[in-house]
Design a protein around this motif. Sequence first.
Motif, mmCIF file in Angstrom:
data_model
loop_
_atom_site.group_PDB
_atom_site.id
_atom_site.type_symbol
_atom_site.label_atom_id
_atom_site.label_comp_id
_atom_site.label_asym_id
_atom_site.label_seq_id
_atom_site.Cartn_x
_atom_site.Cartn_y
_atom_site.Cartn_z
ATOM 1 N N GLU A 387 1.033 -1.140 -0.560
ATOM 2 C CA GLU A 387 -0.175 -0.049 0.380
ATOM 3 C C GLU A 387 0.964 0.837 0.255
ATOM 4 N N ARG A 388 1.661 1.516 -1.411
ATOM 5 C CA ARG A 388 2.088 2.217 -0.775
ATOM 6 C C ARG A 388 1.573 4.182 -0.734
ATOM 7 N N PRO A 389 2.583 4.581 -0.554
ATOM 8 C CA PRO A 389 2.003 6.150 0.222
ATOM 9 C C PRO A 389 1.643 6.884 -1.260
ATOM 10 N N TYR A 390 0.530 7.683 -1.085
ATOM 11 C CA TYR A 390 0.167 8.295 -2.351
ATOM 12 C C TYR A 390 -0.233 9.986 -1.898
ATOM 13 N N ALA A 391 -0.641 10.748 -2.258
ATOM 14 C CA ALA A 391 -0.791 11.942 -1.989
ATOM 15 C C ALA A 391 -0.879 12.706 -3.215
ATOM 16 N N ARG A 392 -1.800 13.816 -3.156
ATOM 17 C CA ARG A 392 -1.856 14.731 -4.588
ATOM 18 C C ARG A 392 -0.584 15.437 -4.551
ATOM 19 N N PRO A 393 -0.091 15.557 -5.840
ATOM 20 C CA PRO A 393 1.474 15.886 -5.826
ATOM 21 C C PRO A 393 0.950 17.422 -5.341
ATOM 22 N N SER A 394 2.224 18.661 -5.052
ATOM 23 C CA SER A 394 1.930 19.693 -4.098
ATOM 24 C C SER A 394 1.149 20.787 -5.658
ATOM 25 N N TRP A 395 1.990 20.271 -6.812
ATOM 26 C CA TRP A 395 2.224 20.745 -8.051
ATOM 27 C C TRP A 395 0.996 21.249 -8.657
ATOM 28 N N GLN A 396 -0.158 19.788 -8.388
ATOM 29 C CA GLN A 396 -1.257 19.670 -9.613
ATOM 30 C C GLN A 396 -2.133 21.096 -9.897
ATOM 31 N N ASP A 397 -2.561 21.603 -8.240
ATOM 32 C CA ASP A 397 -3.400 23.242 -8.088
ATOM 33 C C ASP A 397 -2.840 23.866 -9.332
ATOM 34 N N ALA A 398 -1.647 24.364 -9.085
ATOM 35 C CA ALA A 398 -0.878 25.216 -10.420
ATOM 36 C C ALA A 398 -0.532 25.015 -11.633
ATOM 37 N N LEU A 399 -0.928 23.822 -11.262
ATOM 38 C CA LEU A 399 -0.734 22.711 -13.447
ATOM 39 C C LEU A 399 -2.302 23.020 -13.869
ATOM 40 N N GLN A 400 -2.868 23.340 -12.790
ATOM 41 C CA GLN A 400 -4.618 23.590 -13.150
ATOM 42 C C GLN A 400 -5.500 24.418 -13.555
ATOM 43 N N ALA A 401 -4.516 25.790 -11.855
ATOM 44 C CA ALA A 401 -4.949 27.326 -12.433
ATOM 45 C C ALA A 401 -4.068 28.023 -14.071
ATOM 46 N N ASP A 402 -3.431 27.267 -14.240
ATOM 47 C CA ASP A 402 -2.487 27.125 -15.803
ATOM 48 C C ASP A 402 -3.486 27.301 -16.669
ATOM 49 N N THR A 472 -7.495 1.999 -29.746
ATOM 50 C CA THR A 472 -7.039 1.989 -28.119
ATOM 51 C C THR A 472 -6.628 3.816 -28.810
ATOM 52 N N ASP A 473 -7.153 4.239 -27.512
ATOM 53 C CA ASP A 473 -6.486 5.988 -27.307
ATOM 54 C C ASP A 473 -5.687 6.155 -25.468
ATOM 55 N N GLY A 474 -5.457 6.846 -25.331
ATOM 56 C CA GLY A 474 -4.806 7.572 -24.015
ATOM 57 C C GLY A 474 -4.163 8.588 -24.167
ATOM 58 N N ASN A 475 -4.825 9.936 -23.645
ATOM 59 C CA ASN A 475 -3.567 10.717 -24.066
ATOM 60 C C ASN A 475 -3.023 11.207 -22.217
ATOM 61 N N GLY A 476 -1.941 11.157 -22.305
ATOM 62 C CA GLY A 476 -1.175 11.176 -21.434
ATOM 63 C C GLY A 476 -1.428 12.910 -20.730
ATOM 64 N N ARG A 477 -0.966 13.877 -22.033
ATOM 65 C CA ARG A 477 -1.838 15.121 -21.502
ATOM 66 C C ARG A 477 -3.138 15.636 -20.655
ATOM 67 N N PHE A 478 -3.950 14.618 -20.763
ATOM 68 C CA PHE A 478 -5.120 14.946 -20.214
ATOM 69 C C PHE A 478 -5.323 14.281 -18.703
ATOM 70 N N ALA A 479 -4.382 12.926 -18.641
ATOM 71 C CA ALA A 479 -3.624 12.254 -17.629
ATOM 72 C C ALA A 479 -3.152 13.185 -16.354
ATOM 73 N N LYS A 480 -2.315 14.017 -17.047
ATOM 74 C CA LYS A 480 -1.182 15.194 -16.136
ATOM 75 C C LYS A 480 -2.102 16.191 -15.436
ATOM 76 N N LEU A 481 -2.906 15.837 -16.109
ATOM 77 C CA LEU A 481 -4.061 17.677 -16.110
ATOM 78 C C LEU A 481 -4.388 16.846 -14.719
ATOM 79 N N ASP A 482 -5.816 16.129 -15.031
ATOM 80 C CA ASP A 482 -6.146 15.477 -14.079
ATOM 81 C C ASP A 482 -6.560 13.875 -14.521
ATOM 82 N N PRO A 483 -5.798 12.539 -13.663
ATOM 83 C CA PRO A 483 -6.315 11.699 -14.162
ATOM 84 C C PRO A 483 -7.152 10.722 -13.870
ATOM 85 N N TYR A 484 -7.668 11.121 -12.722
ATOM 86 C CA TYR A 484 -8.517 10.500 -13.190
ATOM 87 C C TYR A 484 -10.087 10.784 -14.428
ATOM 88 N N THR A 485 -10.312 12.427 -15.177
ATOM 89 C CA THR A 485 -10.750 13.212 -16.063
ATOM 90 C C THR A 485 -9.543 12.210 -16.628
#
Length: 749
Positions: A387-402, A472-485
């Motif tokens: 059960e690896r520790p995980y946490a929302r990255p400290s940079w996520q909010d700033a990335l989404q605010a840009d 087959t599809d996958g958009n890493g840019r979208f997942a970087k901004l919000d991995p759930y979405t």
Amino acid sequence: MTLDTVKHASETPDVKLPWAELGLKEDEYERVREILGRRPTGAELAMYSVMWSEHCSYKSSKVHLRQFGEKVPENDAMLVGIGENAGVVDVGQGYAVTFKVESHNHPSYVEPYQGAATGVGGIVRDIIAMGARPVAVVDPLRMGDAQHPDTKRVLPGVVAGIGGYGNCLGLPNIGGELVFDACYQGNPLVNAGAIGVMRHEDIHLAKASGPGNKVILYGARTGGDGIGGASILASETFDDTKPSKRPAVQVGDPFQEKLLIECTLEAFAEKLVVGIQDLGAAGLSCATSELASNGSGGMRVDLDDVPLRDSTLTPEEILMSESQERMCAVVEPEKVERFLEICEKWDVIATVVGEVTDGDRLEIFWHGEKIVDVDPRTVAHDGPVYERPYARPSWQDALQADDANKLARPANGEELREQVLKLVAAPNQAAKSWVTDQYDRFVQGNTVLAQTEDSGMIRINEETGLGVAIATDGNGRFAKLDPYTGAQLALAESYRNVAASGAKPLAISDCLNFGSPEDPDVMWQFAEAVRGLADGCLELGTPVTGGNVSLYNQTGEAAIHPTPVVAVLGVIDDVARRTPMAFEEEGQLLYLLGETREEFGGSAWSQVIHGHLGGLPPKVDLAREKLLAEILISASRDGMIDAAHDLSDGGLVQAVTESCLRGGKGARLVVPDGLDAFTFLFSESAGRAVVSVPRSEELRFTDMCGARGLPVRRIGVVDGDAVDVQGEFTLPLSELREAHEGTLPGLFA
């Protein structure tokens, strides 16, 4: 007197063993000692090290992957789910289809040709092991910056490996993707998928049942070319400077695999096989431990009987070797002779290497010595669970605010025109024919749609026209901004692609490519993506039948974008009613389905024009995706539309350009009321498609959309030899074609 190596291990507890060099952590090694009640032998250590690797045991991902078993949609089509070599679904008329996607990322960076080739070989053997005849392959690829010199080393080798192996097998390559991004520079993603077809009664599972039944190893000889291969390469942070990694890449022989396919299918047809397992990652360690643990008894194996290419191999190396084109079958004693006859007929080496026992142990012998005595389940299934520790990255909010919506937009029609040309010529949006022309897409004569269509489609019954489609599809840019979405957008796009071709989506396989699980930021991305995918599949009614997790995709501290790749399989009753993407009939009306909003976060426009990644990805409305799919499938079945193309990467202008170039016909477009030309052309709002409608079907089609509540707008007509956005610009197809089709040959030819 014969020495019992296992007994010797019990009597010499203090002997130092190279557990760390084999990839085990200290606590994992101590757990092995605890399980055995003694130190392991060298051979046992080899088996635990490869089977407990991240690649084989899913030790960091298991706790999250359980959601796929907990959030299972009601779906009568699923016949075999997670836990077997590949998932199996019922497609009607007594047919079942098995499909799966896996990764061969690190080996393909070290040795592009063989890494990619053996990725194809491995996934095809997973399909054979289920009892199916392979009918097609797909290849989702992610490469570094298209301009980077090393991309020019890796991509041509990977494409040559995929094409060389698949073409030699006689399997059409009908789908996939090619995405370039600097985040994959030191760690390209080479995912491979395959589809197989069988009758319901022909399904086979990986289990060794029936004491006295013989264990037969057949296929290629075992060599040193794949020792530690995928299991070790894929289970640690990548460092391509280590020379020790280079010999680990397997070497493939597609002609041997073709013989193996035909040999196996003939043995299946004569009902000679009780259980079967391919030898992929972890080789003989995996095959023996999984067959034994999934069966009703134990197993005894004699390594002296394993056919070798190199007589100097140690027993540990034989157990760890990932040499290709090998399989293991469990056969009743009275059927062994016939099984061996079939192998000889196909020029396939086959040897009885052991038998199923009535105990509960896996025992392996070498030169008369017992070198392994384990509970097979502890090797195959009871590895560590983290059960690896995980946490929302400290940079996520700033990335989404840009916010990408604030980027400078074209000021007039001429600037719009320039940006359209730049977009369609960018490596990610440019034509991929330089790649796909190296693959045989139509061998066997059953391919009805292939790249660059929205989905690949194969006919599986010539009399009825029954077929299956895969995207087959996958958009890493979208997942970087919000991995759930981002994970749900990958699912939605693949689902939409299948529906756009006229097929009904049934089920999914996935390949989850992420960085190091020891990084809490990465583990948060992984946990969110799995949660998003599980929730999305539940809402769409598409169960996860199986897949692959690929972690440690990073060089040093730089992780790739989180890249969940989703493969959706669909079924179509009659491939004659498929919908292609090409606009071919002048005068047909163009309709835009779905709602267009100002959504540019992670978009192709923001990347190509501004080199920007920030903001939020497009919103997901899975209920709308489901409705859109139903409309597209009904319209295809009832002849209301002649062409359809989903809107995704690059937006409407990219989709229209591709459909016009594919059919050789232009389009006159009118910007709808309430939208500006820029948003109309470049938005990447999800849940949309563009269709061409014969004038005779317009009323019936629009009435259906209105009755079902799907937004629909007439946006133009198929006409002329240009893309003409009225009041803004005109782009001749000749100019668009030159821009769109010249990029990859210019970079890599």
